[in-house]
Design a protein around this motif. Sequence first.
Motif, mmCIF file in Angstrom:
data_model
loop_
_atom_site.group_PDB
_atom_site.id
_atom_site.type_symbol
_atom_site.label_atom_id
_atom_site.label_comp_id
_atom_site.label_asym_id
_atom_site.label_seq_id
_atom_site.Cartn_x
_atom_site.Cartn_y
_atom_site.Cartn_z
ATOM 1 N N VAL A 145 3.701 -12.089 38.601
ATOM 2 C CA VAL A 145 4.675 -11.961 38.165
ATOM 3 C C VAL A 145 5.066 -12.447 36.783
ATOM 4 O O VAL A 145 4.413 -13.482 36.831
ATOM 5 N N LEU A 146 5.908 -12.052 36.366
ATOM 6 C CA LEU A 146 5.941 -12.165 34.772
ATOM 7 C C LEU A 146 7.884 -11.597 34.739
ATOM 8 O O LEU A 146 8.044 -10.808 35.166
ATOM 9 N N LYS A 147 9.138 -12.780 34.160
ATOM 10 C CA LYS A 147 9.514 -12.555 33.550
ATOM 11 C C LYS A 147 10.066 -11.586 32.012
ATOM 12 O O LYS A 147 10.641 -11.071 31.836
ATOM 13 N N GLU A 148 9.216 -12.432 31.104
ATOM 14 C CA GLU A 148 9.065 -10.919 30.210
ATOM 15 C C GLU A 148 7.110 -10.888 29.788
ATOM 16 O O GLU A 148 6.914 -12.233 30.343
ATOM 17 N N LYS A 149 6.879 -10.479 29.033
ATOM 18 C CA LYS A 149 5.523 -10.385 28.062
ATOM 19 C C LYS A 149 5.097 -11.672 27.619
ATOM 20 O O LYS A 149 3.848 -11.686 27.286
ATOM 21 N N LYS A 150 6.261 -11.732 27.190
ATOM 22 C CA LYS A 150 4.909 -13.443 25.676
ATOM 23 C C LYS A 150 4.660 -14.442 27.411
ATOM 24 O O LYS A 150 3.667 -15.156 26.497
ATOM 25 N N GLU A 151 4.468 -14.202 27.999
ATOM 26 C CA GLU A 151 4.182 -15.304 29.176
ATOM 27 C C GLU A 151 3.030 -14.765 29.849
ATOM 28 O O GLU A 151 2.325 -15.064 30.310
ATOM 29 N N VAL A 152 2.309 -13.360 29.053
ATOM 30 C CA VAL A 152 1.223 -13.459 29.466
ATOM 31 C C VAL A 152 -0.229 -14.092 28.734
ATOM 32 O O VAL A 152 -1.330 -14.296 29.866
ATOM 33 N N LEU A 153 -0.192 -14.755 27.521
ATOM 34 C CA LEU A 153 -1.163 -15.450 27.027
ATOM 35 C C LEU A 153 -0.737 -16.644 28.049
ATOM 36 O O LEU A 153 -2.307 -17.636 28.336
ATOM 37 N N GLY A 154 0.410 -17.533 28.624
ATOM 38 C CA GLY A 154 -0.210 -18.082 29.634
ATOM 39 C C GLY A 154 -0.586 -18.527 30.892
ATOM 40 O O GLY A 154 -1.276 -19.103 31.180
ATOM 41 N N LYS A 155 -0.263 -17.079 31.431
ATOM 42 C CA LYS A 155 -0.636 -16.318 32.711
ATOM 43 C C LYS A 155 -2.129 -16.295 32.675
ATOM 44 O O LYS A 155 -3.284 -17.075 33.771
ATOM 45 N N PHE A 156 -2.675 -15.841 31.233
ATOM 46 C CA PHE A 156 -4.241 -16.245 31.192
ATOM 47 C C PHE A 156 -4.681 -16.827 30.939
ATOM 48 O O PHE A 156 -5.973 -16.579 31.651
ATOM 49 N N LYS A 157 -4.380 -18.151 30.481
ATOM 50 C CA LYS A 157 -4.630 -19.382 30.184
ATOM 51 C C LYS A 157 -5.243 -19.849 31.808
ATOM 52 O O LYS A 157 -6.468 -20.695 32.252
ATOM 53 N N GLU A 158 -3.597 -19.788 32.779
ATOM 54 C CA GLU A 158 -4.200 -20.005 34.008
ATOM 55 C C GLU A 158 -4.898 -19.960 34.847
ATOM 56 O O GLU A 158 -6.170 -20.317 35.550
ATOM 57 N N LEU A 174 -12.964 -10.017 27.723
ATOM 58 C CA LEU A 174 -12.148 -9.373 28.439
ATOM 59 C C LEU A 174 -11.218 -8.073 27.927
ATOM 60 O O LEU A 174 -11.593 -7.681 26.420
ATOM 61 N N ARG A 175 -11.593 -6.847 28.564
ATOM 62 C CA ARG A 175 -11.185 -5.941 28.089
ATOM 63 C C ARG A 175 -9.612 -5.111 28.281
ATOM 64 O O ARG A 175 -9.141 -5.084 29.707
ATOM 65 N N THR A 176 -8.425 -5.148 26.954
ATOM 66 C CA THR A 176 -7.081 -4.671 27.382
ATOM 67 C C THR A 176 -6.811 -3.372 26.510
ATOM 68 O O THR A 176 -7.956 -2.686 25.945
ATOM 69 N N PHE A 187 -2.723 -15.192 20.529
ATOM 70 C CA PHE A 187 -3.791 -14.144 22.014
ATOM 71 C C PHE A 187 -5.354 -14.175 21.329
ATOM 72 O O PHE A 187 -5.960 -14.821 21.977
ATOM 73 N N ASP A 188 -5.393 -13.354 20.627
ATOM 74 C CA ASP A 188 -6.591 -13.709 19.441
ATOM 75 C C ASP A 188 -7.551 -14.943 19.579
ATOM 76 O O ASP A 188 -8.422 -15.061 19.045
ATOM 77 N N GLY A 189 -6.863 -15.775 18.625
ATOM 78 C CA GLY A 189 -6.923 -17.040 18.185
ATOM 79 C C GLY A 189 -7.541 -17.152 19.766
ATOM 80 O O GLY A 189 -8.821 -18.816 19.459
ATOM 81 N N TYR A 190 -7.019 -17.416 20.961
ATOM 82 C CA TYR A 190 -7.693 -18.299 22.213
ATOM 83 C C TYR A 190 -9.043 -17.918 22.901
ATOM 84 O O TYR A 190 -9.521 -18.902 23.036
ATOM 85 N N CYS A 191 -8.742 -16.278 22.665
ATOM 86 C CA CYS A 191 -10.285 -15.469 23.091
ATOM 87 C C CYS A 191 -10.831 -16.499 21.889
ATOM 88 O O CYS A 191 -12.453 -16.971 21.876
ATOM 89 N N LYS A 192 -10.385 -16.605 20.684
ATOM 90 C CA LYS A 192 -12.138 -17.362 19.489
ATOM 91 C C LYS A 192 -12.633 -18.481 19.918
ATOM 92 O O LYS A 192 -13.820 -19.241 20.331
ATOM 93 N N GLU A 193 -11.605 -19.268 20.002
ATOM 94 C CA GLU A 193 -11.398 -20.835 20.142
ATOM 95 C C GLU A 193 -12.856 -21.191 21.297
ATOM 96 O O GLU A 193 -13.280 -21.801 21.687
ATOM 97 N N ASN A 194 -12.596 -20.141 22.420
ATOM 98 C CA ASN A 194 -12.975 -20.042 23.421
ATOM 99 C C ASN A 194 -14.577 -18.880 24.306
ATOM 100 O O ASN A 194 -15.186 -19.033 25.003
ATOM 101 N N GLY A 195 -14.683 -18.315 23.442
ATOM 102 C CA GLY A 195 -16.262 -18.019 22.717
ATOM 103 C C GLY A 195 -15.588 -16.604 24.087
ATOM 104 O O GLY A 195 -16.970 -16.221 24.471
ATOM 105 N N ILE A 196 -14.234 -16.563 23.936
ATOM 106 C CA ILE A 196 -13.982 -14.712 24.915
ATOM 107 C C ILE A 196 -14.449 -13.550 24.058
ATOM 108 O O ILE A 196 -13.608 -13.755 22.630
ATOM 109 N N ILE A 197 -15.116 -12.603 24.060
ATOM 110 C CA ILE A 197 -14.923 -11.638 23.545
ATOM 111 C C ILE A 197 -13.765 -10.035 23.944
ATOM 112 O O ILE A 197 -13.166 -10.456 25.683
ATOM 113 N N HIS A 198 -12.921 -9.833 23.171
ATOM 114 C CA HIS A 198 -11.711 -9.523 23.488
ATOM 115 C C HIS A 198 -11.904 -7.808 23.051
ATOM 116 O O HIS A 198 -12.190 -7.781 21.648
#
Length: 203
Positions: A145-158, A174-176, A187-198
């Motif tokens: 659950v989120l209060k705001e959409k800006k929390e998505v990246l943090g929740k994805f990391k967790e 990851l497909r979105t 978000f794009d930078g985090y995926c590239k940094e961790n080798g995740i295909i978005h």
Amino acid sequence: MKDKNLKIFYESRAAIASVKMTRNMMFPLDLSIYLSKCFKAEISNMMNLWHLRYGHLNCGSLMLMEKSKMVLGIPKLEHTSRMCEVCVMGKQHRKPFLKKSSRASQPLDLVYSDVCGPILPTLIGGSRYFLTFIDDFSGKTWVCVLKEKKEVLGKFKEFKNLVEKQSECKLKCLRTDRGGEYVSHDFDGYCKENGIIHQLTMP
């Protein structure tokens, strides 16, 4: 309608009914007077007429009904070679779709994610959105659950840290959709940094 009279025509030719409008602007049609005229309308093939009246019943059954006197008033019918376009279309079928889709071969090879909201009423604690992660291999679903959409990246990391540690597998793809929370530079930078295909779905 002319002069407050409603006239019913057969194929824009002879009038088969004429009804006067009442005070409450209705047109009561006495079928006992006009029914015989309607049935005497010009029909090129009686078999086609009764075929339609009986919900596209086949010719053989209609002829059996007439021959066995199952229905009073049905005329003598003869088989017709004329095809009913509606019946032909109704009996057509499409070729099946070929099964080309493939599933992930192991956990976290492919994960789907989406955000839903804002939802009403607001949840206890002020959350107005929820975030889902679905593993394609197992079908297992995680909901945050989120209060705001800006929390998505943090929740994805967790989520990434949790599932990789618990499964001993690496999140590979990851497909979105193309929501703003997924297409940001962070978000794009985090995926590239961790080798995740978005992968992004079509709009």
